[in-house]
Write a protein that holds these residues in place. Structure first.
Motif, PDB file in Angstrom:
ATOM      1  N   UNK A 266     -25.699  22.974 -34.198  1.00 53.85           N
ATOM      2  CA  UNK A 266     -25.634  23.534 -32.841  1.00 53.85           C
ATOM      3  C   UNK A 266     -26.896  23.256 -32.037  1.00 53.85           C
ATOM      4  N   UNK A 267     -27.538  22.131 -32.309  1.00 50.89           N
ATOM      5  CA  UNK A 267     -28.728  21.732 -31.565  1.00 50.89           C
ATOM      6  C   UNK A 267     -28.331  20.717 -30.492  1.00 50.89           C
ATOM      7  N   UNK A 268     -29.055  20.671 -29.369  1.00 48.98           N
ATOM      8  CA  UNK A 268     -28.722  19.688 -28.332  1.00 48.98           C
ATOM      9  C   UNK A 268     -28.916  18.265 -28.838  1.00 48.98           C
ATOM     10  N   UNK A 269     -28.153  17.339 -28.268  1.00 48.12           N
ATOM     11  CA  UNK A 269     -28.314  15.939 -28.629  1.00 48.12           C
ATOM     12  C   UNK A 269     -29.669  15.418 -28.157  1.00 48.12           C
ATOM     13  N   UNK A 270     -30.074  15.819 -26.962  1.00 48.25           N
ATOM     14  CA  UNK A 270     -31.357  15.424 -26.395  1.00 48.25           C
ATOM     15  C   UNK A 270     -32.255  16.651 -26.333  1.00 48.25           C
ATOM     16  N   UNK A 271     -33.444  16.499 -26.828  1.00 47.40           N
ATOM     17  CA  UNK A 271     -34.391  17.611 -26.794  1.00 47.40           C
ATOM     18  C   UNK A 271     -34.986  17.743 -25.399  1.00 47.40           C
TER      19      UNK A 271
ATOM     20  N   UNK B 236     -38.083   8.490 -16.456  1.00 50.22           N
ATOM     21  CA  UNK B 236     -38.439   7.677 -17.616  1.00 50.22           C
ATOM     22  C   UNK B 236     -38.201   8.413 -18.926  1.00 50.22           C
ATOM     23  N   UNK B 237     -37.609   9.583 -18.872  1.00 47.86           N
ATOM     24  CA  UNK B 237     -37.301  10.357 -20.064  1.00 47.86           C
ATOM     25  C   UNK B 237     -35.844  10.121 -20.472  1.00 47.86           C
ATOM     26  N   UNK B 238     -35.453  10.717 -21.606  1.00 49.67           N
ATOM     27  CA  UNK B 238     -34.069  10.620 -22.081  1.00 49.67           C
ATOM     28  C   UNK B 238     -33.193  11.738 -21.536  1.00 49.67           C
ATOM     29  N   UNK B 239     -33.713  12.565 -20.652  1.00 50.09           N
ATOM     30  CA  UNK B 239     -32.921  13.632 -20.047  1.00 50.09           C
ATOM     31  C   UNK B 239     -31.791  13.003 -19.243  1.00 50.09           C
ATOM     32  N   UNK B 240     -30.521  13.326 -19.533  1.00 52.90           N
ATOM     33  CA  UNK B 240     -29.397  12.579 -18.953  1.00 52.90           C
ATOM     34  C   UNK B 240     -29.403  12.490 -17.432  1.00 52.90           C
ATOM     35  N   UNK B 241     -29.521  13.630 -16.742  1.00 53.16           N
ATOM     36  CA  UNK B 241     -29.439  13.608 -15.276  1.00 53.16           C
ATOM     37  C   UNK B 241     -30.625  12.888 -14.670  1.00 53.16           C
TER      38      UNK B 241
ATOM     39  N   UNK C 115     -22.071  16.779 -23.844  1.00 54.21           N
ATOM     40  CA  UNK C 115     -21.196  15.888 -23.092  1.00 54.21           C
ATOM     41  C   UNK C 115     -21.943  15.118 -22.014  1.00 54.21           C
ATOM     42  N   UNK C 116     -23.039  15.652 -21.490  1.00 57.11           N
ATOM     43  CA  UNK C 116     -23.806  14.940 -20.483  1.00 57.11           C
ATOM     44  C   UNK C 116     -24.504  13.714 -21.069  1.00 57.11           C
ATOM     45  N   UNK C 117     -24.654  13.690 -22.382  1.00 55.70           N
ATOM     46  CA  UNK C 117     -25.209  12.523 -23.055  1.00 55.70           C
ATOM     47  C   UNK C 117     -24.126  11.603 -23.580  1.00 55.70           C
ATOM     48  N   UNK C 118     -23.081  12.180 -24.203  1.00 57.30           N
ATOM     49  CA  UNK C 118     -22.073  11.392 -24.903  1.00 57.30           C
ATOM     50  C   UNK C 118     -21.127  10.678 -23.938  1.00 57.30           C
ATOM     51  N   UNK C 119     -20.617  11.383 -22.946  1.00 55.34           N
ATOM     52  CA  UNK C 119     -19.617  10.789 -22.044  1.00 55.34           C
ATOM     53  C   UNK C 119     -20.179   9.591 -21.274  1.00 55.34           C
ATOM     54  N   UNK C 120     -21.369   9.698 -20.636  1.00 57.02           N
ATOM     55  CA  UNK C 120     -21.892   8.493 -19.969  1.00 57.02           C
ATOM     56  C   UNK C 120     -22.143   7.342 -20.932  1.00 57.02           C
ATOM     57  N   UNK C 121     -22.566   7.637 -22.167  1.00 53.20           N
ATOM     58  CA  UNK C 121     -22.775   6.568 -23.135  1.00 53.20           C
ATOM     59  C   UNK C 121     -21.467   5.850 -23.445  1.00 53.20           C
ATOM     60  N   UNK C 122     -20.383   6.594 -23.615  1.00 52.01           N
ATOM     61  CA  UNK C 122     -19.095   5.981 -23.901  1.00 52.01           C
ATOM     62  C   UNK C 122     -18.613   5.136 -22.717  1.00 52.01           C
TER      63      UNK C 122
END
Length: 363
Positions: free
Chosen positions: A52-57, A202-207, A336-343
């Motif tokens: 239950x941890x976020x995909x992106x820290x 420049x970070x991995x934060x999706x938005x 989902x904010x990380x996974x859906x755009x990646x797909x």
């Protein structure tokens, strides 16, 4: 079969139960039928993550960083506006914008140091210059701008006090450096207003990452709103014509740049900009920017209207940066904010025939 000396002390295993084989036709998973209609073996996918941890820290940044974003915009915009007043020969506008630039740099630097925890962490970033690091480049931009803004502000304070500041022989040097320092602060004002956008994207934060191409334009326009609004509040209307012109241009740039940025983003990654607390801040930011721009254009020559319009512009700029900051933090909480755009990016690459790299596969 191998044996061990410890086999003698090992407890006996319980006897295994033999499974009875069912006879007759196999039933479907739904509890009935002849098996011709089978239920799905895999349930609908739920976006989750390990433990239950976020995909992106999420970055460990507090609201001190958001305040630094706002103050950096005010400082950069004020430096640019101060250079314009210096060229146009508007002493009161020049004085107020220079003092605003230095004050914003000092308070913003304090907010940055408060987030870093120790002042020496900021000093250590100045030991090297790394072009590929937005934090390293930004630290040098901040230091360079602060030097120019400091010289011009001290010159203004000395002039405001009737040259009573005990500078001694340094006054001649200060007067000699004032003009070039004002030019330097004006030139470095735009990079100071824009580099924080690069720092976020420049970070991995999706938005934030989805805004990396256009966010600097949003922040530069936002800085124009804040600096011009503050100048309209602190300066008599007789000398605020450049500030009012910059305010109108800043409103147009802010609204257009924000709408364009959202249109270029993945729809899922853009959702935090429209929902919740960040969405409310960004909606109010656009409304206040439009109201402030109309006031600066139509009633900026009247002092009460100028003050109200300036306050609306400063508030709009603040809400823009806080809204983008909060939206990025919200986007790290839902996978989902990380996974859906990646797909979607993966499907686009496959559709374009890009299957020979490490991101996509031919399967």
């Amino acid at each position: 079969m191998s044996s061990s000396p410890f086999d003698e002390t090992r407890p006996p295993e319980p006897p295994r139960r033999r499974r009875r084989r069912r006879r007759g036709p196999r039933r479907g998973w739904g509890g009935g039928g002849d098996g011709s209609r089978e239920a799905f073996m895999v349930p609908d996918v739920e976006f989750a993550s390990y433990y239950d941890k976020p995909v992106v820290k999420a970055p460990p940044w507090g609201h001190e960083v958001a305040a630094y974003l706002v103050l950096g915009g005010i400082a950069g915009g004020s430096g640019l506006l101060g250079l314009g007043a210096q060229i146009a020969g508007l002493p009161k506008l020049r004085r107020n914008t220079r003092l605003s630039a230095l004050g914003a740099v000092i308070v913003g630097g304090a907010a940055l140091v408060a987030d870093l925890g120790r002042p020496d962490r900021f000093y250590n970033m100045l030991r090297t210059f790394k072009v590929t690091s937005p934090m390293s480049v930004g630290s040098w931009i901040l230091a360079s701008f602060g030097a120019g803004a400091g010289i011009t502000a001290v010159a203004e304070l000395d002039r405001l006090s009737g040259e009573r500041v005990p500078l001694g022989p340094l006054r001649k040097l200060l007067q000699l450096l004032e003009g070039p320092a004002g030019v330097e602060a004006g030139i470095m004002g735009t990079p100071l207003a824009a580099y924080t956008a690069v720092l976020l994207s420049d970070t991995a934060v999706p938005t934030w990452n989805a805004m990396h191409r256009d966010l600097p334009f949003v922040f530069v326009s936002s800085a124009s709103l804040a600096a011009s609004g503050l100048a309209m509040i602190t300066t008599p209307t007789a000398q605020t014509r450049p500030a009012r012109a910059l305010a109108v241009l800043g409103v147009l740039g802010d609204v257009v740049a924000m709408r364009w940025t959202e249109s270029q983003m993945d729809p899922t990654a853009a959702e935090p900009l429209h929902h919740g607390h960040p969405g409310a801040m960004l909606r109010w930011s656009e409304r206040l920017a439009i109201l402030g721009g109309i006031g600066a254009l139509l009633g900026g020559g009247w002092r009460p209207t100028a003050v109200l319009s300036g306050a609306a512009l400063v508030a709009a700029s603040t809400l823009t940066r806080f809204g983008v900051f909060e939206a990025g933090l919200e986007s790290t909480k839902d996978p989902r904010y990380t996974v859906v755009p990646q797909k979607r990016r993966l499907a686009k690459r496959r559709a374009e025939g890009v299957v020979d790299d490490s991101i996509t596969t031919a399967g």
